[in-house]
Design an enzyme around this catalytic site. Sequence first.
Site, PDB file in Angstrom:
ATOM      1  N   ILE A   1     -32.416  -4.022  -1.623  1.00 21.60           N
ATOM      2  CA  ILE A   1     -32.075  -3.055  -0.585  1.00 21.60           C
ATOM      3  C   ILE A   1     -30.609  -2.655  -0.702  1.00 21.60           C
ATOM      4  CG2 ILE A   1     -31.655  -4.924   1.085  1.00 21.60           C
ATOM      5  CD1 ILE A   1     -32.748  -3.012   3.288  1.00 21.60           C
ATOM      6  N   CYS A   2     -30.300  -1.459  -0.254  1.00 21.11           N
ATOM      7  CA  CYS A   2     -28.950  -0.917  -0.161  1.00 21.11           C
ATOM      8  C   CYS A   2     -28.393  -0.661  -1.559  1.00 21.11           C
ATOM      9  CB  CYS A   2     -28.077  -1.849   0.674  1.00 21.11           C
ATOM     10  SG  CYS A   2     -26.519  -1.120   1.213  1.00 21.11           S
ATOM     11  N   ALA A   3     -27.307  -1.300  -1.931  1.00 25.22           N
ATOM     12  CA  ALA A   3     -26.736  -1.129  -3.272  1.00 25.22           C
ATOM     13  C   ALA A   3     -27.418  -2.025  -4.298  1.00 25.22           C
ATOM     14  CB  ALA A   3     -25.236  -1.424  -3.237  1.00 25.22           C
TER      15      ALA A   3
ATOM     16  N   HIS B   1     -28.972   2.829  -1.361  1.00 23.38           N
ATOM     17  CA  HIS B   1     -28.008   3.469  -0.468  1.00 23.38           C
ATOM     18  C   HIS B   1     -27.483   4.710  -1.195  1.00 23.38           C
ATOM     19  CE1 HIS B   1     -24.412   4.250   1.872  1.00 23.38           C
ATOM     20  NE2 HIS B   1     -24.945   3.489   2.809  1.00 23.38           N
TER      21      HIS B   1
ATOM     22  N   SER C   1     -35.164  -0.280  -0.972  1.00 26.92           N
ATOM     23  CA  SER C   1     -34.939   0.347   0.322  1.00 26.92           C
ATOM     24  C   SER C   1     -33.493   0.816   0.410  1.00 26.92           C
ATOM     25  CB  SER C   1     -35.283  -0.643   1.439  1.00 26.92           C
ATOM     26  OG  SER C   1     -35.299  -0.007   2.696  1.00 26.92           O
TER      27      SER C   1
END
Length: 186
Positions: free
Chosen positions: A104-106, A125, A151
């Site tokens: 998730i994210c980076a 992200h 995500s």
Amino acid sequence: MAPRVVVFMAQGFEEMELTITVDILRRAGVEAVIAGLVKDIAPITGSRGIKMLPDMTLDGVDPQQFDMAVLPGGIEGTKNLAASEKVLQLLKTMHKAGKKLAAICAAPAVLVKAGLLKDRRATSHPAAADHMQGACYCEDRVVIDGKITTSRAAGTTFEFAFALVEQLVSHAAVAEVNKGVLAKIN
């Protein structure tokens, strides 16, 4: 036997992404184990300065003992995960064995560095989008391509965590856990 998930924790991890994911998985009966990139069990500081204690060290992770590996984001945490040859090797080993991976994210950029997102649908992200070379990048909040889930950010963590529960346990488990949590997941 309950599914087992290893969640990697590196200095600078995104606290919400790690905590919410582990919490939701555990509420669903998944054995979620936090593995810290530390030599000994010691607190690790997240991106917002919150110190948390892992359950075990990265050196204790046997990829055969887990059904899934999860990578929380955070810019510094992601850099530290990507710099760990042990993390990259564990991800490759688990993928080759047909295990599930999630980031998730980076942190999806770590999957790119491990060579696991080539020609796969994935997200991250927006600030990490330029690190997603080779992936079929999209901006959906949660993307599942085969056994890899990605995500966007802290704000998508409930959706991310519930997508993992659905894959590891069942749709019914998602509904049951969310009776108490009341997350907006649809």
